[in-house]
Enzyme design. Structure first.
Site, mmCIF file in Angstrom:
data_model
loop_
_atom_site.group_PDB
_atom_site.id
_atom_site.type_symbol
_atom_site.label_atom_id
_atom_site.label_comp_id
_atom_site.label_asym_id
_atom_site.label_seq_id
_atom_site.Cartn_x
_atom_site.Cartn_y
_atom_site.Cartn_z
ATOM 1 N N GLY A 49 0.845 -1.203 0.000
ATOM 2 C CA GLY A 49 0.000 0.000 0.000
ATOM 3 C C GLY A 49 0.873 1.243 0.000
ATOM 4 O O GLY A 49 1.911 1.270 0.658
ATOM 5 N N ARG A 56 0.992 -5.244 -5.515
ATOM 6 C CA ARG A 56 1.187 -6.441 -4.685
ATOM 7 C C ARG A 56 1.424 -7.586 -5.657
ATOM 8 O O ARG A 56 0.645 -7.800 -6.565
ATOM 9 C CB ARG A 56 -0.049 -6.664 -3.807
ATOM 10 C CG ARG A 56 -0.192 -5.527 -2.785
ATOM 11 C CD ARG A 56 -1.238 -5.816 -1.729
ATOM 12 N NE ARG A 56 -1.106 -4.853 -0.644
ATOM 13 C CZ ARG A 56 -2.014 -3.934 -0.327
ATOM 14 N NH1 ARG A 56 -3.140 -3.872 -0.989
ATOM 15 N NH2 ARG A 56 -1.807 -3.109 0.670
ATOM 16 N N ASP A 85 5.189 -4.538 5.868
ATOM 17 C CA ASP A 85 5.648 -5.849 6.310
ATOM 18 C C ASP A 85 5.974 -6.816 5.160
ATOM 19 O O ASP A 85 7.053 -7.409 5.111
ATOM 20 C CB ASP A 85 4.518 -6.423 7.174
ATOM 21 C CG ASP A 85 5.016 -7.526 8.044
ATOM 22 O OD1 ASP A 85 6.014 -7.308 8.732
ATOM 23 O OD2 ASP A 85 4.423 -8.626 7.976
ATOM 24 N N THR A 117 4.371 2.965 5.354
ATOM 25 C CA THR A 117 2.973 2.542 5.550
ATOM 26 C C THR A 117 2.309 3.503 6.515
ATOM 27 O O THR A 117 2.946 3.978 7.455
ATOM 28 C CB THR A 117 2.882 1.102 6.118
ATOM 29 O OG1 THR A 117 1.536 0.867 6.580
ATOM 30 C CG2 THR A 117 3.812 0.851 7.282
ATOM 31 N N ASP A 137 0.168 2.578 8.590
ATOM 32 C CA ASP A 137 -0.342 1.809 9.728
ATOM 33 C C ASP A 137 0.487 1.931 11.012
ATOM 34 O O ASP A 137 -0.009 1.614 12.092
ATOM 35 C CB ASP A 137 -0.450 0.322 9.354
ATOM 36 C CG ASP A 137 -1.429 0.082 8.215
ATOM 37 O OD1 ASP A 137 -2.304 0.950 7.996
ATOM 38 O OD2 ASP A 137 -1.317 -0.957 7.532
ATOM 39 N N ASP A 145 2.788 -0.033 11.948
ATOM 40 C CA ASP A 145 2.773 -1.381 12.523
ATOM 41 C C ASP A 145 4.120 -2.089 12.363
ATOM 42 O O ASP A 145 4.181 -3.309 12.427
ATOM 43 C CB ASP A 145 1.661 -2.208 11.853
ATOM 44 C CG ASP A 145 1.843 -2.324 10.345
ATOM 45 O OD1 ASP A 145 2.681 -1.602 9.777
ATOM 46 O OD2 ASP A 145 1.143 -3.149 9.733
ATOM 47 N N ARG A 158 -5.046 -1.662 9.634
ATOM 48 C CA ARG A 158 -4.968 -3.125 9.582
ATOM 49 C C ARG A 158 -5.083 -3.699 11.002
ATOM 50 O O ARG A 158 -6.052 -3.401 11.663
ATOM 51 C CB ARG A 158 -3.669 -3.557 8.909
ATOM 52 C CG ARG A 158 -3.850 -4.720 7.959
ATOM 53 C CD ARG A 158 -2.542 -5.055 7.295
ATOM 54 N NE ARG A 158 -2.310 -4.253 6.121
ATOM 55 C CZ ARG A 158 -2.688 -4.588 4.884
ATOM 56 N NH1 ARG A 158 -3.301 -5.726 4.681
ATOM 57 N NH2 ARG A 158 -2.424 -3.818 3.871
#
Ligand code: F6P
Length: 319
Positions: free
Chosen positions: A11, A72, A103, A125, A127, A129, A171
């Site tokens: 993303g 992707r 990731d 990202t 996120d 994360d 996410r």
């Protein structure tokens, strides 16, 4: 290394362009040749590779998205795809690669490193994360967008004395909800890292209105579930109707904040310097202001710790 390439994968996030610019210009500064790979690992496998110069990254620091585009790629998940990627890089005389992504992109960089290509991974990202960095590139901008949206929602919710459920991205990570919720004074923040107690959220909404509050903002991280489902459940419990806003991909666009641009610029330059020093298979990050390079193996097998202190602070301040 003499020649490196850069790609963006997974993303997109705001600040990826600033990171690409930094990688390209730092590499040129150090006398390296630089290539841009279009559409992430998919472009690598399809040999969509072009040389980059100072001007190819002009006028992009302020732009969202990624000029290199992203994709992707299923084929790159296979050992054959990864070998093909390494072979293509060698064929083009490229001995170093900077991957900007989340990731999944890190795993790809790690595989290429094990196949003898020197790789560096940068956290791109929204996120937040990724472990071993305090922040990821794009997170700050995404949070600003959510805060801005909640400010607007608050205006109309207050006028109508309504409750608002706002579903945000992230996410499996609750950081966008946490930071945006704290920064916008949300009454409740629901994140996947903390067990959700909907009964107390429902009771709190009732108390808020009886205590003279004229609105209730409930921020829901997508990792908890759908905002619509949460709103329905709350209505069944307390009879208060909520309006639901799902912010969606709005959170991934727009001009990056200065924080994301600075983070991206520092990390891009750091990655190039690490490649020049001969390092490989590392994830670049910033922890407490310091640039750090950690084995990708360690990073992908670690979960980013959740900031409970901020979560509890947000709860205390939203009385
Ligand atoms: O990882 C970034 C992210 O925006 C997540 O927050 C979200 O769950 C996902 O990507 C959405 O993916 P897509 O853009 O493929 O719909």
């Amino acid at each position: 290394v003499k020649s490196i390439a850069v790609l963006t994968s997974g993303g997109d996030s705001q600040g990826m362009n600033a990171a690409v610019r930094s990688v390209v210009r730092s590499a040129l500064f150090h006398g390296l040749q630089v290539y841009g790979i279009q559409r992430g690992y998919l472009g690598l496998i399809n040999e969509d590779i072009r040389p980059m110069d100072l001007r190819s990254v002009g006028d992009i620091i302020q732009r969202g998205g990624t000029i290199l585009q992203t994709a992707r790629c299923k084929e790159f998940l296979t050992p054959e795809g990864q070998q093909r990627g390494a072979d293509i890089l060698r064929k083009h005389g490229i001995d170093g690669l900077v991957v900007i992504g989340g990731d999944g992109s890190y795993q790809g960089a790690n595989k290429l490193s094990k196949l003898g290509i020197k790789t560096m991974a940068l956290p791109g990202t929204i996120d937040n994360d990724i472990a071993y960095t305090d922040f990821t590139i794009g997170f700050d901008t995404a949070v600003s967008i959510v805060v801005d949206a909640i400010n607007k929602l608050r205006d109309t919710m207050t006028s109508h004395e309504r409750s608002s459920v706002v579903e945000v991205m992230g996410r499996h990570c609750g950081d966008i909800a946490l930071y945006a919720g704290l920064a916008s004074g949300a009454e409740s923040i629901l994140v996947p890292e903390v067990p959700v107690d909907l009964v107390s959220v429902a009771n709190r909404m009732k108390e808020n209105f009886t205590n003279g509050k004229r609105h209730s903002i409930i921020v829901v991280a997508e990792g908890v579930g759908s905002g619509h489902d949460i709103a329905n459940k709350l209505f069944e419990m307390n009879g208060i109707e909520s309006r639901v806003t799902v912010l969606g991909h709005i959170q991934r666009g727009g001009t990056p904040t200065h924080n994301d641009r600075v983070l991206a610029s520092r990390l891009g330059d750091f990655a190039v310097r690490k490649l020049i020093e001969g390092e490989s298979g590392k994830a670049c990050g910033i922890i407490k202001g310091e640039l750090v390079a950690t084995d990708i193996d360690i990073v992908v097998n670690s979960k980013k710790p959740f900031n409970m202190e901020l979560y509890e602070l947000a709860a205390r301040l939203s009385q």
